[in-house]
Design a protein around this motif. Structure first.
Motif, PDB file in Angstrom:
ATOM      1  N   LEU A  24       9.710  47.268 -12.367  1.00  0.00           N
ATOM      2  CA  LEU A  24       9.700  46.046 -13.175  1.00  0.00           C
ATOM      3  C   LEU A  24      10.767  46.069 -14.260  1.00  0.00           C
ATOM      4  N   GLN A  25      11.151  47.253 -14.717  1.00  0.00           N
ATOM      5  CA  GLN A  25      12.229  47.340 -15.688  1.00  0.00           C
ATOM      6  C   GLN A  25      13.554  46.872 -15.107  1.00  0.00           C
ATOM      7  N   ARG A  26      13.709  47.023 -13.808  1.00  0.00           N
ATOM      8  CA  ARG A  26      14.948  46.629 -13.146  1.00  0.00           C
ATOM      9  C   ARG A  26      14.909  45.196 -12.607  1.00  0.00           C
ATOM     10  N   ASP A  34      15.046  38.072  -8.649  1.00  0.00           N
ATOM     11  CA  ASP A  34      14.075  39.083  -9.071  1.00  0.00           C
ATOM     12  C   ASP A  34      12.660  38.522  -9.049  1.00  0.00           C
ATOM     13  N   ARG A  35      12.498  37.281  -9.483  1.00  0.00           N
ATOM     14  CA  ARG A  35      11.162  36.665  -9.448  1.00  0.00           C
ATOM     15  C   ARG A  35      10.651  36.573  -8.021  1.00  0.00           C
ATOM     16  N   ALA A  36      11.548  36.303  -7.083  1.00  0.00           N
ATOM     17  CA  ALA A  36      11.140  36.203  -5.678  1.00  0.00           C
ATOM     18  C   ALA A  36      10.641  37.543  -5.154  1.00  0.00           C
ATOM     19  N   VAL A  37      11.284  38.632  -5.583  1.00  0.00           N
ATOM     20  CA  VAL A  37      10.853  39.966  -5.150  1.00  0.00           C
ATOM     21  C   VAL A  37       9.434  40.244  -5.644  1.00  0.00           C
ATOM     22  N   VAL A  38       9.200  39.965  -6.922  1.00  0.00           N
ATOM     23  CA  VAL A  38       7.874  40.204  -7.490  1.00  0.00           C
ATOM     24  C   VAL A  38       6.845  39.279  -6.852  1.00  0.00           C
ATOM     25  N   LEU A 141       4.515  29.391 -11.638  1.00  0.00           N
ATOM     26  CA  LEU A 141       4.625  29.101 -10.202  1.00  0.00           C
ATOM     27  C   LEU A 141       4.777  30.381  -9.387  1.00  0.00           C
ATOM     28  N   LEU A 142       5.395  31.387 -10.003  1.00  0.00           N
ATOM     29  CA  LEU A 142       5.551  32.662  -9.317  1.00  0.00           C
ATOM     30  C   LEU A 142       4.206  33.275  -8.955  1.00  0.00           C
ATOM     31  N   LEU A 143       3.244  33.177  -9.855  1.00  0.00           N
ATOM     32  CA  LEU A 143       1.950  33.819  -9.652  1.00  0.00           C
ATOM     33  C   LEU A 143       0.973  32.987  -8.844  1.00  0.00           C
ATOM     34  N   VAL A 144       1.111  31.667  -8.868  1.00  0.00           N
ATOM     35  CA  VAL A 144       0.093  30.834  -8.224  1.00  0.00           C
ATOM     36  C   VAL A 144       0.471  30.430  -6.809  1.00  0.00           C
ATOM     37  N   ASP A 145       1.658  30.780  -6.361  1.00  0.00           N
ATOM     38  CA  ASP A 145       2.058  30.413  -5.004  1.00  0.00           C
ATOM     39  C   ASP A 145       1.130  31.091  -3.994  1.00  0.00           C
ATOM     40  N   GLY A 146       0.354  30.295  -3.285  1.00  0.00           N
ATOM     41  CA  GLY A 146      -0.583  30.829  -2.304  1.00  0.00           C
ATOM     42  C   GLY A 146      -1.858  31.390  -2.889  1.00  0.00           C
ATOM     43  N   ALA A 147      -2.054  31.259  -4.204  1.00  0.00           N
ATOM     44  CA  ALA A 147      -3.241  31.822  -4.847  1.00  0.00           C
ATOM     45  C   ALA A 147      -4.426  30.878  -4.712  1.00  0.00           C
ATOM     46  N   THR A 148      -5.609  31.366  -5.052  1.00  0.00           N
ATOM     47  CA  THR A 148      -6.823  30.552  -5.009  1.00  0.00           C
ATOM     48  C   THR A 148      -6.831  29.575  -6.181  1.00  0.00           C
TER      49      THR A 148
END
Length: 517
Positions: A24-26, A34-38, A141-148
């Motif tokens: 995560l530091q990188r 980078d957001r897409a990787v996470v 949006l990064l965290l909720v994509d496909g989330a409940t």
């Protein structure tokens, strides 16, 4: 979870933490790649897509991300491999077995692993505010994509928490800041909220309720901001923000085709309360350039506000379920503006296409609610009794209760009696409130229905059923005496006794009831 995996996590606990932190530091939350990787790694963990296998060497563990069969090996004794991006899914999955991934990613979004902090909002320009809001929303949006839905709601609240933490200290700027933030969040999230609320999955009422609560919160914030902005003089320094507000309003209210009523009323509230006539007229011209079909309704509302003529024809170009829903929302609006001419035209459109909105595949209660809504328009638009009755009868059983009320409202109690007697659900049409109303208007209309319920009770053949029959006869007695002479009533009781003279228990209950006059 296999015990040996948990044992590996326990043994190499510190290694897992260091590997995740170095990854995560990188990776920067401000960079799209980078957001897409996470995001991809978080999705793998949440979907349970990672399948673990024993490693071939000591201190190693292997995994595959389903449905792929390509194996990846993690080595706890080789720090040089810990920061390889393709390994983040595996390390994060191991990390989730003893820590909260949500809290970890939240810290990463806040910049806890980065040398630079989050964007500042003390620069008073629309561009600076938008950069901050867009950055926060990108992380959301990064965290909720496909989330409940549950995760979506929690992350939504976290976005507002970050907004509130960065709001200006001066109270004069706070309502404008809150309005910008709420509209930016709605632009990004309304498509998802609309899918949940308008979903045809009627087995998830709690998820729909959760999504509706988000809209209620957004509405509350917008109304509060509008009220505060109206109560205070407009500062010269805010001119740039009010100039940047119209395109933001359009993006937020035209970002989806769902939730038309919410978007329409939000648009009207903002334009009617915050902008002057000149600005409203300029907005009308701008809406002509907008391709979204819903912009026609927004433009029509501005025309009505300024008493300008417009044609409803473009609004009727579509004839699907959504077109009916939009027409209903707009009809409610024109009625509040005393445009009865438009109300009648809109109601005609709604009635002609109501079978597309009250579809047979919908739950029975939903169809009843929609029927009631259209019926209310028919009444308010002063349709003829014949047209209204024809429309009700075309929907069969689902309109039975509404049709019964229609007959009562028009004092057609004899027709109401026939409808109840022919119904398969007599009890649902013969409730306490209904029969009291009919008994006062036309007592003779309830007597035949009581008689049928008495016969049904007697057919039960138990003493409790006979007692129920006597209770019904006692209820029937008052309207019967009002409609007919006492001789008729005594003759009726005698006929009941003779017809069932072989039922000794019934005779006893009839005698106890003292029903004759």
């Amino acid at each position: 979870m296999k015990q040996w995996v948990q044992q590996w996590v326990t043994t190499f606990h510190d290694t897992i933490e260091r590997a995740v932190e170095e990854q995560l530091q990188r990776l920067s939350p401000y960079e799209a790649d980078d957001r897409a990787v996470v995001q991809r790694a978080v999705q793998h963990v949440r979907r349970g897509a990672i399948r673990w296998e024993v490693g071939d060497e000591p201190a190693t563990i292997r995994y595959t991300v389903e449905p792929s069969e390509q194996q990846v090996t993690l080595r706890s004794n080789e720090p040089s491999t810990w920061n390889e991006r393709e390994h983040l899914s595996g390390w994060l999955s191991l990390y989730s077995m003893s820590h909260s991934v949500n809290e970890l990613i939240e810290s990463w979004r806040e910049g806890a692993f980065q040398p630079s902090g989050r964007p500042a909002t003390n620069e008073r320009t629309p561009e600076a505010w938008n950069r901050f809001f867009n950055h926060s929303i990108d992380q959301f949006l990064l965290l909720v994509d496909g989330a409940t839905t549950h995760v979506f709601v929690n992350e939504w609240k976290q976005v507002y928490r970050r907004f509130d933490e960065q709001k200006p200290f001066e109270w004069e700027w706070q309502p404008l800041y809150e309005l910008f933030g709420t509209l930016s969040l709605l632009e990004a999230s309304l498509p998802v909220i609309g899918q949940v609320i308008d979903s045809h999955d009627y087995e998830l009422p709690y998820e729909k309720w959760q999504a509706e609560q988000l809209l209620d919160e957004a509405t509350h914030r917008i109304r509060r901001a509008v009220h505060q902005l109206k109560e205070q003089p407009r500062l010269f320094e805010t001119d740039a923000f009010f100039k940047a507000l119209p395109p933001l309003i359009r993006r937020a209210t035209l970002s989806t085709t769902d939730l038309f009523s919410f978007r329409f009323h939000t648009y009207r509230l903002l334009w009617e309360e915050l902008f002057k006539e000149r600005e409203q007229l300029e907005e009308m011209e701008q809406l002509y350039e907008v391709t979204a079909s819903d912009a026609l309704f927004f433009n029509a509302a501005l025309h009505i506000l300024h008493g300008k003529d417009f044609s409803l024809a473009p609004l009727f170009a579509r004839s699907d379920e959504e077109a009916v829903e939009r027409a209903i929302t707009f009809a409610n609006y024109v009625e509040t503006e005393d445009r009865i001419d438009l109300l009648h035209e809109l109601t005609t459109f709604i009635v002609e296409r109501s079978d597309e909105w009250i579809r047979p595949d919908l739950p029975f209660t939903t169809r009843e609610e929609r029927l009631q809504e259209v019926y209310d328009f028919i009444v308010r638009a002063d349709f003829s009794e014949e047209a209204c009755e024809t429309w009700l009868r075309s929907f069969g059983d689902v309109a039975e209760s509404l049709y019964a009320q229609f007959l009562i409202d028009r004092d057609r109690c004899g027709d109401w009696t026939q409808l109840v007697l022919q119904s398969d659900t007599m009890a649902s049409l013969f409730t306490n409130d209904v029969r009291e109303v009919v008994a006062r208007r036309a007592p003779e209309a309830v007597v035949p229905i009581y008689h049928q319920f008495v016969l049904r009770a007697i057919d039960g053949k138990t003493r409790d059923d006979y007692r129920q029959a006597v209770r019904l006869l006692k209820e029937m007695k008052r309207p019967a005496l009002q409609a007919f002479a006492s001789d008729w009533w005594n003759g009726y009781i005698e006929a009941i006794q003779q017809s069932f003279s072989r039922l000794r228990a019934l005779r006893e209950e009839l005698e106890k009831g003292q029903l004759t006059v």
